[in-house]
Design an enzyme around this catalytic site. Structure first.
Site, PDB file in Angstrom:
ATOM      1  N   ASP A   1       3.411   1.809  -2.396  1.00 11.92           N
ATOM      2  CA  ASP A   1       5.001   0.994  -2.974  1.00 11.92           C
ATOM      3  C   ASP A   1       5.708   1.670  -2.414  1.00 11.92           C
ATOM      4  OD1 ASP A   1       2.982  -0.760  -4.162  1.00 11.92           O
ATOM      5  OD2 ASP A   1       3.300  -0.145  -6.061  1.00 11.92           O
TER       6      ASP A   1
ATOM      7  N   LYS B   1      15.209  -1.030  -4.725  1.00 10.23           N
ATOM      8  CA  LYS B   1      15.886  -0.424  -5.146  1.00 10.23           C
ATOM      9  C   LYS B   1      16.058   0.076  -5.844  1.00 10.23           C
ATOM     10  CE  LYS B   1      15.779  -5.797  -6.775  1.00 10.23           C
ATOM     11  NZ  LYS B   1      15.472  -6.626  -7.966  1.00 10.23           N
TER      12      LYS B   1
ATOM     13  N   ASP C   1       2.407   0.890   5.987  1.00 10.59           N
ATOM     14  CA  ASP C   1       3.120  -0.365   6.703  1.00 10.59           C
ATOM     15  C   ASP C   1       4.511  -0.400   6.154  1.00 10.59           C
ATOM     16  OD1 ASP C   1       2.996  -1.208   3.879  1.00 10.59           O
ATOM     17  OD2 ASP C   1       2.073  -2.875   4.488  1.00 10.59           O
TER      18      ASP C   1
ATOM     19  N   PHE D   1      -4.153  -2.884   1.868  1.00 10.53           N
ATOM     20  CA  PHE D   1      -3.265  -3.184   1.733  1.00 10.53           C
ATOM     21  C   PHE D   1      -3.060  -3.246   3.861  1.00 10.53           C
ATOM     22  CE2 PHE D   1      -1.187  -2.016  -2.123  1.00 10.53           C
ATOM     23  CZ  PHE D   1      -0.278  -3.214  -2.594  1.00 10.53           C
ATOM     24  N   GLU D   2      -3.927  -2.313   4.590  1.00  7.88           N
ATOM     25  CA  GLU D   2      -4.297  -2.521   5.646  1.00  7.88           C
ATOM     26  C   GLU D   2      -4.334  -3.415   6.402  1.00  7.88           C
ATOM     27  OE1 GLU D   2      -5.150   0.940   9.216  1.00  7.88           O
ATOM     28  OE2 GLU D   2      -5.331   1.374   7.748  1.00  7.88           O
TER      29      GLU D   2
END
Length: 250
Positions: A143, A147, A179, A219-220
């Site tokens: 992740d 912020k 990514d 995620f990929e």
């Protein structure tokens, strides 16, 4: 993707490494001292250093061990453990529901060479993995925490990279992928500043997914389906000393 059938904690136990139960970690500097007329203050409780993971005992063999940081739903380790029976794998996931999901996938298939842990990977690498005891560490799609106030949650920091370097045996590998180009460049900047890592660009393409589906993690899959680029790199652990470099994000 069909959700695997639910298994009990007892059924999943053979595939789980549990973080040892917490002990009193007070120190002399941090503990409150009280004195009264009855006598001196009681001694301060100081815990012994955490016991390192005994890989041979955990897996029942002396095969090389690889760690994945942030397993998510466990697709990468499912493929790795299935296609590479001569290696052992520990997947560390901080989100309990994903750790249980991944563990269920391995348990249903009765894979003997993969374990999971629901824990902070930084703590496991720092406190529980013996220096030079693993062959590789995989960090895929962490992740980014955009912020500034969330930056403390970022997994890949100079301290994390140093702990990974200590864990990896000389000649071992650190694999990274993202990514998010900005995050990938940040990770790369940290690693390139550390003499204990040497980039191996010729291995990056070979490190790409070799699965029938063409992706190694969920995620990929999402990135490729949306047309988002994926950046990846491979670093070799050298015999140089481990250093904590300045954080490029600061």
């Amino acid at each position: 993707m069909r959700k695997p059938r639910r298994l009990s904690n007892e059924q999943l136990a053979p595939w789980v490494w549990a973080l040892p139960a917490g002990r009193d970690r007070r120190t002399e500097a941090g503990a409150e001292t009280q004195t009264d007329s009855a006598g001196p203050a009681p001694p301060v409780a100081v815990s012994a250093p955490p016991a390192r993971i005994d890989w041979a005992a955990l897996f029942g063999n002396a095969n090389p061990v690889e760690i994945e940081v942030g397993t998510g739903k466990g697709l990468f380790l499912l493929h790795a453990a299935t296609t590479r029976p001569g290696a052992n794998f520990l997947g560390i996931e901080i989100v309990r529901k994903y750790q249980l999901y991944a563990t269920t996938r391995y348990a249903i298939r009765n894979l003997p060479n993969v374990k999971t842990a629901c824990a902070d990977a930084a703590v496991v690498l720092r406190d529980y993995v013996a220096p030079g005891s693993v062959a590789a560490v995989h960090v895929y799609f962490p992740d980014p925490w955009w912020k500034k106030r969330h930056r403390k949650r970022r997994v890949f920091t100079p301290e994390f990279a140093a702990d990974a370097a200590r864990a990896i045996a000389f000649g071992g590998r650190l694999y990274i992928a993202s990514d998010v180009e900005e995050y990938f460049l940040l990770m790369s900047a940290i690693l390139r500043a550390m003499p204990c890592f040497a980039e191996r660009p010729e291995e990056a393409e070979r490190a790409a997914p070799q699965t029938e589906t063409g992706y190694a993690t969920n995620f990929e899959r999402k990135a490729r389906e949306s047309g988002t680029a994926v950046w990846r790199a491979v670093y070799e652990r050298t015999a140089e000393a481990v250093t904590v470099v300045p954080d490029p994000a600061e």
